[in-house]
Design a protein around this motif. Structure first.
Motif, mmCIF file in Angstrom:
data_model
loop_
_atom_site.group_PDB
_atom_site.id
_atom_site.type_symbol
_atom_site.label_atom_id
_atom_site.label_comp_id
_atom_site.label_asym_id
_atom_site.label_seq_id
_atom_site.Cartn_x
_atom_site.Cartn_y
_atom_site.Cartn_z
ATOM 1 N N GLY A 1 0.824 -1.208 0.000
ATOM 2 C CA GLY A 1 0.000 0.000 0.000
ATOM 3 C C GLY A 1 0.852 1.250 0.000
ATOM 4 N N ASP A 2 0.198 2.381 0.038
ATOM 5 C CA ASP A 2 0.904 3.657 -0.086
ATOM 6 C C ASP A 2 1.229 4.321 1.242
ATOM 7 N N SER A 3 0.732 3.780 2.340
ATOM 8 C CA SER A 3 0.933 4.458 3.621
ATOM 9 C C SER A 3 1.699 3.565 4.588
ATOM 10 N N CYS A 4 2.292 4.181 5.593
ATOM 11 C CA CYS A 4 2.963 3.449 6.662
ATOM 12 C C CYS A 4 2.786 4.219 7.955
ATOM 13 N N ARG A 5 3.008 3.533 9.070
ATOM 14 C CA ARG A 5 2.805 4.132 10.393
ATOM 15 C C ARG A 5 4.031 4.902 10.871
ATOM 16 N N GLY A 6 5.173 4.566 10.335
ATOM 17 C CA GLY A 6 6.407 5.207 10.740
ATOM 18 C C GLY A 6 7.547 4.705 9.880
ATOM 19 N N VAL A 7 8.672 5.415 9.934
ATOM 20 C CA VAL A 7 9.842 5.056 9.127
ATOM 21 C C VAL A 7 11.048 4.893 10.045
ATOM 22 N N VAL A 8 11.835 3.859 9.774
ATOM 23 C CA VAL A 8 13.101 3.647 10.471
ATOM 24 C C VAL A 8 14.232 3.852 9.468
ATOM 25 N N GLN A 9 15.191 4.710 9.825
ATOM 26 C CA GLN A 9 16.409 4.868 9.039
ATOM 27 C C GLN A 9 17.515 4.122 9.770
ATOM 28 N N LEU A 10 18.163 3.201 9.080
ATOM 29 C CA LEU A 10 19.144 2.321 9.720
ATOM 30 C C LEU A 10 20.567 2.644 9.255
ATOM 31 N N ALA A 11 21.470 2.689 10.214
ATOM 32 C CA ALA A 11 22.901 2.857 9.932
ATOM 33 C C ALA A 11 23.616 1.569 10.309
ATOM 34 N N HIS A 12 24.180 0.884 9.319
ATOM 35 C CA HIS A 12 24.803 -0.421 9.559
ATOM 36 C C HIS A 12 26.191 -0.282 10.171
ATOM 37 N N GLY A 13 26.799 -1.420 10.480
ATOM 38 C CA GLY A 13 28.088 -1.432 11.143
ATOM 39 C C GLY A 13 29.274 -1.466 10.206
ATOM 40 N N MET A 14 30.442 -1.596 10.790
ATOM 41 C CA MET A 14 31.710 -1.624 10.071
ATOM 42 C C MET A 14 31.867 -2.920 9.287
ATOM 43 N N ALA A 15 32.426 -2.815 8.098
ATOM 44 C CA ALA A 15 32.757 -3.984 7.283
ATOM 45 C C ALA A 15 31.552 -4.895 7.055
ATOM 46 N N GLU A 16 30.399 -4.286 6.853
ATOM 47 C CA GLU A 16 29.196 -5.019 6.460
ATOM 48 C C GLU A 16 28.403 -4.122 5.507
ATOM 49 N N HIS A 17 27.099 -4.379 5.341
ATOM 50 C CA HIS A 17 26.321 -3.557 4.414
ATOM 51 C C HIS A 17 24.846 -3.626 4.771
ATOM 52 N N ALA A 18 24.077 -2.696 4.217
ATOM 53 C CA ALA A 18 22.665 -2.557 4.582
ATOM 54 C C ALA A 18 21.795 -3.696 4.082
ATOM 55 N N GLY A 19 22.212 -4.395 3.050
ATOM 56 C CA GLY A 19 21.422 -5.496 2.520
ATOM 57 C C GLY A 19 21.237 -6.637 3.497
ATOM 58 N N ARG A 20 22.055 -6.694 4.542
ATOM 59 C CA ARG A 20 21.959 -7.767 5.530
ATOM 60 C C ARG A 20 20.737 -7.624 6.433
#
Length: 312
Positions: free
Chosen positions: A25-44
């Motif tokens: 759908g087009d709506s959400c209740r809230g958004v989380v912005q995530l900052a990943h750790g060292m020597a890894e990546h956001a796809g995890r």
């Protein structure tokens, strides 16, 4: 669940590889912005994203400069920048935050930082807090004091000799290698991450994980960490910002509770009034990849729901 990747323009025109996961759908209740750790990546963080989306939250996460698909070459991996890389990484996060607030201005925005990402988030909230509904710090820790001072001197000496982009296995063992020493029975050099052996293997076999950082990266990380708990910097954080600390009780980055408690008290002494702290007994560094990850994820979602209910 909807998902796609796109580019966000970071500092100095760097294109940040960015992931989006959202509920149907087009709506959400809230958004989380995530900052990943060292020597890894956001796809995890796909599994975490699925759990959030099932509860009506969207998740955005960019691969930091020098990480994942943002790194433009193998030589750039786990290297933030030749100059001022730490602050540039924080500014990159601000670019994504601005994008999120432009497209989701009607719902609350939360920041989630894991490990190095938690340190970056702690710096972020010292500079930019407008529009944030709360912060979650996972796998964070404290400046080790004399050890980091000595580490910076060793790294600076190595940089003068070999250059900022050189890699030193000796320096890596001094700073990162010590984490595994906390555990008597271990199969790999990455067992400190999780009790879940399958997750540890996935990390080891991921081509975007586990690279030895550059000398310049270590200088950025250690000097950035050293400035985080300075009273003048902490005083820049709004006193009414909700902050949740979560950590494995056996996490060596958090000093097996000690460093997390120390950081919590720094926040409290600075006047922050809405602090919560939770340890998970037996758990190690990557709570979202631990054997009790369902419990951890459930607690995070409950906290997010609680903060949203207080906004209404």
């Amino acid at each position: 669940m909807r998902s796609h990747t796109f580019k966000v323009r970071g500092i100095e025109g760097l294109e940040l590889h960015t992931y989006f996961w959202g509920p149907e759908g087009d709506s959400c209740r809230g958004v989380v912005q995530l900052a990943h750790g060292m020597a890894e990546h956001a796809g995890r963080y796909q599994m975490f994203a699925e759990a959030l989306c099932a509860q009506g939250f969207a998740l955005y996460a960019n691969d930091h400069r020098g990480h994942g698909r943002t790194a433009r070459s193998p030589e750039e991996r786990v290297h933030l920048d030749d100059e001022n890389g730490w602050e540039k990484t924080v500014e990159d996060m601000k670019r994504l935050s601005d994008y999120i607030q432009l497209h989701h201005h009607e719902v609350p925005l939360f920041l989630f930082g894991h490990s190095m990402g938690s340190f970056l988030v702690r710096r972020f909230i010292q500079k930019y807090c407008e529009g944030l509904a709360g912060v979650i710090l996972s796998g964070t820790g404290a400046d080790p004091g004399l050890a980091s001072t000595i580490g910076i001197k060793i790294a600076e000496r190595a940089r003068r000799k070999y250059g900022s982009r050189a890699r030193s296995e000796k320096l890596n063992q001094l700073i990162i290698g010590r984490y595994n020493k906390s555990f008597k029975q271990k199969r790999t050099a990455s067992d400190w991450l999780s009790r879940d052996q399958e997750e540890v293997e996935r990390y080891i076999n991921d081509p975007y994980c586990g690279q030895t950082p550059t000398i310049g990266f270590f200088i950025d990380l250690m000097t950035g960490l050293k400035a985080l708990d300075k009273k003048a910097n902490l005083k820049q954080v709004p006193m009414d910002l909700p902050v949740l600390f979560i950590s494995g009780a056996q996490d060596p980055v958090g000093g097996a509770k000690k460093g997390v408690i120390k950081t919590y008290h720094h926040f409290k002494k600075a006047g922050l009034q809405k602090l919560e702290l939770k340890f998970y007994e037996g758990a190690r560094h990557e709570l979202l990849n631990e054997t009790n990850r369902e419990e951890v994820t459930r607690d995070i979602i409950q906290w997010l729901n609680d903060k949203i209910s207080h906004l209404n």
